[in-house]
Design a protein around this motif. Structure first.
Motif, PDB file in Angstrom:
ATOM      1  N   ALA A  50       0.825  -1.197   0.000  1.00 16.04           N
ATOM      2  CA  ALA A  50       0.000   0.000   0.000  1.00 16.04           C
ATOM      3  C   ALA A  50       0.853   1.237   0.000  1.00 16.04           C
ATOM      4  CB  ALA A  50      -0.920   0.010   1.229  1.00 16.04           C
ATOM      5  N   SER A  51       0.286   2.325  -0.484  1.00 10.94           N
ATOM      6  CA  SER A  51       0.939   3.608  -0.301  1.00 10.94           C
ATOM      7  C   SER A  51       0.877   3.954   1.172  1.00 10.94           C
ATOM      8  CB  SER A  51       0.210   4.678  -1.123  1.00 10.94           C
ATOM      9  OG  SER A  51      -1.075   4.908  -0.565  1.00 10.94           O
ATOM     10  N   PRO A  52       1.789   4.800   1.668  1.00  9.49           N
ATOM     11  CA  PRO A  52       1.823   5.063   3.103  1.00  9.49           C
ATOM     12  C   PRO A  52       0.521   5.602   3.674  1.00  9.49           C
ATOM     13  CG  PRO A  52       3.829   5.821   2.048  1.00  9.49           C
ATOM     14  CD  PRO A  52       2.896   5.432   0.957  1.00  9.49           C
ATOM     15  N   THR A  53      -0.317   6.181   2.856  1.00 10.54           N
ATOM     16  CA  THR A  53      -1.532   6.787   3.396  1.00 10.54           C
ATOM     17  C   THR A  53      -2.796   6.006   3.066  1.00 10.54           C
ATOM     18  OG1 THR A  53      -1.707   8.165   1.410  1.00 10.54           O
ATOM     19  CG2 THR A  53      -0.520   9.076   3.285  1.00 10.54           C
ATOM     20  N   ALA A 127       7.486   5.570   7.784  1.00 14.04           N
ATOM     21  CA  ALA A 127       7.414   5.933   6.370  1.00 14.04           C
ATOM     22  C   ALA A 127       7.531   7.443   6.180  1.00 14.04           C
ATOM     23  CB  ALA A 127       6.109   5.413   5.773  1.00 14.04           C
ATOM     24  N   ARG A 128       6.907   8.194   7.072  1.00 11.50           N
ATOM     25  CA  ARG A 128       6.999   9.653   6.979  1.00 11.50           C
ATOM     26  C   ARG A 128       8.445  10.116   7.131  1.00 11.50           C
ATOM     27  NH1 ARG A 128       7.923  13.064  10.582  1.00 11.50           N
ATOM     28  NH2 ARG A 128       7.493  11.580  12.281  1.00 11.50           N
ATOM     29  N   GLU A 136      11.793   6.437  -0.714  1.00 12.62           N
ATOM     30  CA  GLU A 136      10.445   6.053  -1.123  1.00 12.62           C
ATOM     31  C   GLU A 136      10.063   4.750  -0.436  1.00 12.62           C
ATOM     32  OE1 GLU A 136      10.122   5.942  -5.340  1.00 12.62           O
ATOM     33  OE2 GLU A 136      10.734   8.033  -5.615  1.00 12.62           O
ATOM     34  N   PRO A 137       9.478   4.842   0.743  1.00 12.22           N
ATOM     35  CA  PRO A 137       9.117   3.628   1.474  1.00 12.22           C
ATOM     36  C   PRO A 137       7.824   3.011   0.967  1.00 12.22           C
ATOM     37  CG  PRO A 137       8.450   5.530   2.719  1.00 12.22           C
ATOM     38  CD  PRO A 137       9.174   6.057   1.504  1.00 12.22           C
ATOM     39  N   ARG A 138       7.627   1.771   1.293  1.00  9.99           N
ATOM     40  CA  ARG A 138       6.343   1.111   1.049  1.00  9.99           C
ATOM     41  C   ARG A 138       5.950   0.355   2.308  1.00  9.99           C
ATOM     42  NH1 ARG A 138      10.243  -1.749  -1.686  1.00  9.99           N
ATOM     43  NH2 ARG A 138      10.369  -3.997  -1.257  1.00  9.99           N
ATOM     44  N   LEU A 139       4.670   0.341   2.580  1.00 12.75           N
ATOM     45  CA  LEU A 139       4.127  -0.353   3.738  1.00 12.75           C
ATOM     46  C   LEU A 139       3.523  -1.668   3.270  1.00 12.75           C
ATOM     47  CD1 LEU A 139       4.361   2.601   4.730  1.00 12.75           C
ATOM     48  CD2 LEU A 139       2.324   2.149   6.133  1.00 12.75           C
TER      49      LEU A 139
END
Length: 558
Positions: A50-53, A127-128, A136-139
C-alpha cells in the motif's frame, strides 16, 4: 536456526540458469507423490502493498503464479525410494530490498531488540521519516499464517525501501536509513510467503515398511556429547539414507555441544529429556512401527523412601536449552533457542556421555551398573563404563549429599508419555528423535508453533523469520499405510532455493499423503545423504554442519 544469507546476485543466477522451460511432472507408478501448486502453499492472509496513506481495505494485491515442477525417482532398495524435485515459478520476481525493523523488547528477558513487524502507527510514522529524507518507502501488511494456536488477521506491518538487483546495491542504501536513527536490514523478498518462491529444491525419501527389510533408527552414533555431519554418520553406518534429526546445543555457553535440546532415545535408552510437550518421531521396532506424537518425560531418583525429580539427562546442571522444564526461568514453557536457568537441578549422565563431565558448584554421585553409590564429591571426571552419574546443584546437591552414602542404592525411574497419557515403552530396537512443531495431524494441517515455543504472538521479535519466512527445512511424516517420508528442502540461497515456511512445509507434507508430520531441525542443519553421500546443498557457508542426532535408514544385516 541461524540467519546466514547467500548473497548471489540476480544477474549471476539468471546467467547460470538460462531461459526457463516448462517441464511436466512425472510421477512413478509405485509411489503417489503430489506437488501442490504454490497458491495452496501460501498463507491465507496475503500481504498487501500500500501507499503510506492508503487504508488496507483499498488494496487487494495478491501474486498468483503457476508452479512448474520436475521430479526424478531413484529406487535405493526394495521399499525405499528417493525423489528429487525442483519447484519453479517463472513469474516470480524476487529482489533485494531494505527493511526497517522496529524497536522491541524481548517479552521474557526484557532485553531491547528489534522486530521485523510492528503496528500500523509505527509503520506510518517510519514511512513519513523516510519520505522526509528523500526515500520512497512502502508499507506491507502481513497476515497470520494458518497456525492452530495463534490469532488470525493481521500480524503486523513492515516498512521497506527500494527494489535492487543485488544485495550490495541494497546495502548502499542502508546508511541513509541508519542516519535517521532507524534499524535497516537487507532482505530477499523471495523469502516472503506473500509471493511465490523463485525456486525450491526438494528431496523426498519414502520408506515402505511393507517392502523394506532393513531398519530406520535415530542415532547419536554412540556419543551424545559429540557432533558429526549427517553424511559422515551415514557413511560410517552404511545407511541407505540419512537425514539430520532434532535440535541440539551448538555453543559452549548453552551447555555441551552436540547434546540434544529435546527428547532423544537411541537403542532403547533415554539420552535426553523433553523440552515440555513437543512433537517427536517414535521409531519403534527398528522403524517398522513408527508414529508421531507429542511426548513428555518424567524421571525420578529414589533412595529408599526419599525421592527427587530429575530434570535433565546428559546436560549441564542449571542450563536448560529450549527451556520447557519445571522450575526453569524465565519460563517453564518450551522456548526455541533460549537457554533457561534452574537453581535447583538434578541431572543424570549416562555411559553414552563420552566427554568430561561438567564441573562447578554442587555435588556429584557416581553409580555402578547396579545403581550403587561408588563415590560422592565434587563434580567432574568421566562416566564409568556401564555406570552412571548424578549431578546436583541447589537443593538437589543437598539431596545427593544426604543420600549418597557409599554402597547405598539410588534408582532412577524414567517414564515417557504421549499427550493421551499413554506410556511409551522403550525396547532395544526403539528410538526417538524430536524437534518442533507438529505440522500435520489426522490428515489436517495443525501447526502448533506457539504452543511448542517456535514463535510468540505477543512478541514478534521472537521466531518470526524462522517460522514465517522461507528457510531450509527437514521434515518427517507418516501416511495411512505406515510409509515414512523424510524430506529436506534447501533454502537461504536466493534464486537457487528459497526453502519453505512452516505453513508451506505442512502443506507439502500433507500433499504427500502424510496423516501426521513434524518439523525436524532445519536451517544450516538440514541435510540428506544417500549411500553416504550428501545430496542436498546445506546453507552454511562452511558446508555441511555437524549435528547432534540423525535418522538413518539401514539395510538389513545378513
Amino acid at each position: 536456526m541461524r540467519n546466514e544469507r547467500d548473497t548471489r546476485t540476480l544477474e549471476a543466477d539468471r546467467a547460470r540458469r538460462g531461459p526457463r522451460t516448462r517441464v511436466a511432472l512425472a510421477v512413478a507408478s509405485t509411489i503417489a507423490l503430489t506437488v501442490v501448486p504454490q497458491s495452496a502453499l501460501t498463507a491465507p492472509a496475503p500481504a498487501q502493498a500500500a501507499s503510506p496513506t492508503a487504508p488496507p481495505a483499498q488494496v487487494q494485491t495478491q501474486v498468483q503464479a503457476q508452479a512448474q515442477t520436475q521430479w526424478t525417482t531413484r529406487t535405493v532398495a526394495p521399499g525405499v525410494q528417493i525423489r528429487t524435485g525442483t519447484i519453479q515459478h517463472p513469474d516470480a520476481e524476487p529482489a533485494w530490498t531494505v527493511a526497517v525493523h522496529a524497536p522491541a523488547v524481548n517479552r521474557l528477558t526484557g532485553a531491547r531488540t528489534f522486530a521485523p513487524l510492528s503496528t500500523h502507527a509505527w509503520a506510518e510514522d517510519t514511512a513519513r521519516r523516510l519520505r522526509d529524507a528523500g526515500l520512497e518507502p512502502r508499507l506491507e501488511q502481513v497476515g497470520w499464517p494458518a497456525y492452530a494456536d495463534t490469532p488470525g488477521g493481521t500480524m503486523g506491518w513492515r516498512v521497506r525501501v527500494g527494489t535492487y538487483a543485488t544485495s550490495d546495491e541494497a546495502q548502499a542504501t542502508t546508511p541513509k536509513v541508519t542516519a535517521l536513527g532507524l534499524q535497516p536490514a537487507v532482505e530477499w523478498t523471495g523469502y516472503d510467503v506473500e509471493q511465490p518462491a523463485d525456486r525450491e529444491s526438494v528431496h523426498v525419501a519414502v520408506i515402505d515398511p511393507a517392502a523394506f527389510t532393513g531398519t530406520v533408527e535415530a542415532t547419536h552414533n554412540g556419543d551424545v556429547a559429540d557432533r558429526e555431519t549427517t553424511s559422515s554418520v551415514a557413511a560410517e553406518t552404511g545407511s541407505l539414507i540419512g537425514v539430520n534429526g532434532g535440535f541440539f546445543v551448538t555453543s559452549d555457553t548453552d551447555g555441551v555441544q552436540g547434546t540434544m535440546a529435546g527428547i532423544g532415545a537411541y537403542d532403547g535408552e533415554l539420552q535426553s529429556m523433553a523440552a515440555g510437550s513437543r512433537a517427536a518421531l517414535i521409531l519403534a521396532d527398528g522403524g517398522r512401527r513408527a508414529r508421531i506424537a507429542d511426548l513428555t518425560t518424567t524421571v525420578t531418583a529414589r533412595s529408599g523412601s526419599a525421592t527427587y525429580a530429575v530434570q535433565g539427562i546428559n546436560r549441564v546442571p542449571g542450563k536448560v536449552r529450549n527451556c520447557g522444564r519445571p522450575g526453569a526461568t524465565p519460563t517453564e514453557l518450551p522456548r526455541q533457542d533460549l537457554t533457561c536457568a534452574k537453581a535447583d537441578d538434578l541431572v543424570k549422565f549416562t555411559a553414552a556421555f563420552r566427554a568430561d563431565l561438567p564441573t562447578g558448584p554442587g555435588v556429584q554421585v557416581v553409580l555402578d551398573a547396579d545403581h550403587r553409590v561408588v563415590s560422592t564429591g565434587r563434580r567432574g571426571g568421566e562416566v564409568p563404563s556401564g555406570g552412571s552419574v548424578l549431578q546436583g546443584v541447589g537443593s538437589a546437591a543437598d539431596w545427593l549429599t544426604a543420600q549418597g552414602r557409599p554402597g547405598a542404592r539410588i534408582d532412577v525411574q524414567e517414564t515417557v508419555r504421549d499427550t493421551a497419557g499413554g506410556q511409551v515403552a522403550l525396547g532395544p530396537d526403539d528410538s526417538i528423535v524430536s524437534a518442533a512443531p507438529t505440522l500435520v495431524e489426522d490428515g489436517r494441517i495443525a501447526i502448533d508453533a506457539a504452543t511448542e515455543g517456535m514463535l510468540d504472538p505477543q512478541d514478534l521479535s521472537f521466531g518470526y523469520a524462522w517460522s514465517n519466512g522461507r528457510q531450509p527445512r527437514t521434515m518427517a511424516g507418516l501416511d495411512k499405510g505406515g510409509r515414512l517420508f523424510l524430506v529436506t528442502v534447501d533454502g537461504r540461497r536466493p534464486g537457487v532455493s528459497e526453502g519453505f515456511t512452516l505453513a508451506e512445509g505442512a502443506e507439502f507434507m500433507r500433499s504427500l499423503g502424510a496423516e501426521r508430520a513434524l518439523n525436524l531441525d532445519g536451517g544450516g542443519s538440514s541435510a540428506m545423504a544417500v549411500a553416504g553421500e550428501l545430496v542436498n546443498a546445506p546453507s552454511d557457508a562452511a558446508g555441511e554442519r555437524p549435528v547432534g542426532d540423525t535418522v538413518q535408514v539401514l539395510p538389513a544385516r545378513h
